[in-house]
Each structure stands twice: as structure tokens, then as C-alpha cells.
Write an enzyme that holds these catalytic residues in place. Sequence first.
Site, PDB file in Angstrom:
ATOM      1  N   SER A 146      -4.687   0.649  -1.402  1.00 45.27           N
ATOM      2  CA  SER A 146      -4.672   1.075  -0.232  1.00 45.27           C
ATOM      3  C   SER A 146      -5.354   0.701   0.726  1.00 45.27           C
ATOM      4  CB  SER A 146      -3.241   2.415  -0.156  1.00 45.27           C
ATOM      5  OG  SER A 146      -4.109   2.814   1.821  1.00 45.27           O
ATOM      6  N   LYS A 152       1.193   4.781   6.769  1.00 47.45           N
ATOM      7  CA  LYS A 152       0.391   5.768   5.836  1.00 47.45           C
ATOM      8  C   LYS A 152       0.803   7.176   5.830  1.00 47.45           C
ATOM      9  CE  LYS A 152      -2.153   2.532   4.736  1.00 47.45           C
ATOM     10  NZ  LYS A 152      -2.712   1.639   3.646  1.00 47.45           N
ATOM     11  N   SER A 200       0.554  -1.270   0.079  1.00 41.30           N
ATOM     12  CA  SER A 200       0.198   0.202  -0.144  1.00 41.30           C
ATOM     13  C   SER A 200       0.853   0.960   0.203  1.00 41.30           C
ATOM     14  CB  SER A 200      -0.801   0.127   1.497  1.00 41.30           C
ATOM     15  OG  SER A 200      -0.553   0.380   2.178  1.00 41.30           O
TER      16      SER A 200
END
Length: 242
Positions: free
Chosen positions: A190, A99, A38
Site C-alpha cells: 500500500s 484508504k 492496496s
Amino acid sequence: MDKEESLGDTIKTIVYAILIAIVIRTLWFEPFKIPSGSMYPTLYVGDYLFVSKYTYGYSKHSLPWSIPLFEGRIWKDAPKRGDVVVFKYPRDNRTDFIKRVIGLPGDTIKLENGRLFINGQKVEREQIEDFVMRNEMGNAERYRQYIETLPGGVKHRILEISDNEDNDEFSEVKVPQGTYFMMGDNRDRSDDSRVNVGFVPEENLVGKARFLFFSHNSEEPWYKPWTWPKKIRWSRLFNSIH
């Protein structure tokens, strides 16, 4: 007697070493492994990195097993837009996610035709060379690659299959106080704040991703030791994370 003392000293040394490791892991740095794609092209599957625990202060999630010794954050400092952050998945408060911080408290976020808007302004991106990687079946996949410039000037690379994928349309939302909006750099692959993650409470922040200390390509079979040196991505070792 000497043997008993020697055994006792050995046990004490082991206990002290474990305690020191726990303190370092809790207060300073913790290692993490990247299990999914991701965050391509910033982070690869098989990357190992250190996360600084002190950067944003401490919460119960800074402790081993998220022991609930206290609520909220202490000695806290806010993440900056563009930081790559490890946090606990809000749905179970247990699984580690990594992230990039895209939306700060009070920001508005939306996507139209794959283009990101922050506070009503379209985020600039510049297309560069395509990025090619292999999928789980071993087949090569080609992605469009861009350099995205976030408000404040942080530049980083992102990947897009196209601007017409499932998550390329996202109605405008306002980031609540005390939370953050996270997105993966591999935008069409993602699970992030657009999908199941939602807004990430500041209490769930674990730390800031700092640098890689190891990286290997898992495509080579483990049972062929003569291939092991080729598995190591030497060029990625000790790279800082931006």
C-alpha cells in the site's frame, strides 16, 4: 410543430437528467471503482462502490473537477478512526485514493517490526486463516491475515506478507491538526501515509465508502462473453464496507 416540440422536450429531459445526476453525485453519492490491491482483503480489484459525499461535509473536491468555488470544508464532520475514505492524493489534488483512517489529528503513529502503535499503545491483532490471491502474473500469493482492533473498538482485517517488509518500520510521527494518517489494509502493498501520501488534509476528503454495488473478476478475458457471468462476484454485491 409537434416534431419540434417533441425534440425540444427530449433535449430538456436529457438536460434535466444530467443536472439531477450532477447534483446527486456532488451532494449525496458518487460511484468509484477499485483499481489496485492496496485495500485487500476489504476491497478487491474490480469492486465498484458508492461513497457518501455528505458524511464529512463538502469541499472543492466534492465538486466536479474540484472547481475551486470555496476554500476549506462546509458543514464538516470529522471522520472516525477506522472509516474507509476516498480522498484526493495530496501531491496532485486530483487522483482519487481510498484508504482507512488510522491516525486522527493529534495522534502519534509508529510501526515497529510490523506492529502498529497509536498513542504509544500497541494495536491488538489476531491471526486467522491465510488469504490467497493471484498477482499480476497469475500466480497465487499467500498472505498472513489478521483481525486488527483499533482504539475505539473498530475491527477489520489486514494482510501482511511478513513483519519485516520495507514499510514495517516507521518512526513515530504526530498527526498535525486538520490532517489524517491513512493506511491500506494490504499493509505491505500500500502506498499510504507511510510512503508518498503523507498526511491527508481534511479538505482533500471526498467521502466515506459505504457499500459495493458491483464486483467482477478481470482475470476472465473480455472477448469470451460466455465467461462473463462467472466474472461477477455475486457474493460481494451490496456488501457494506467496514
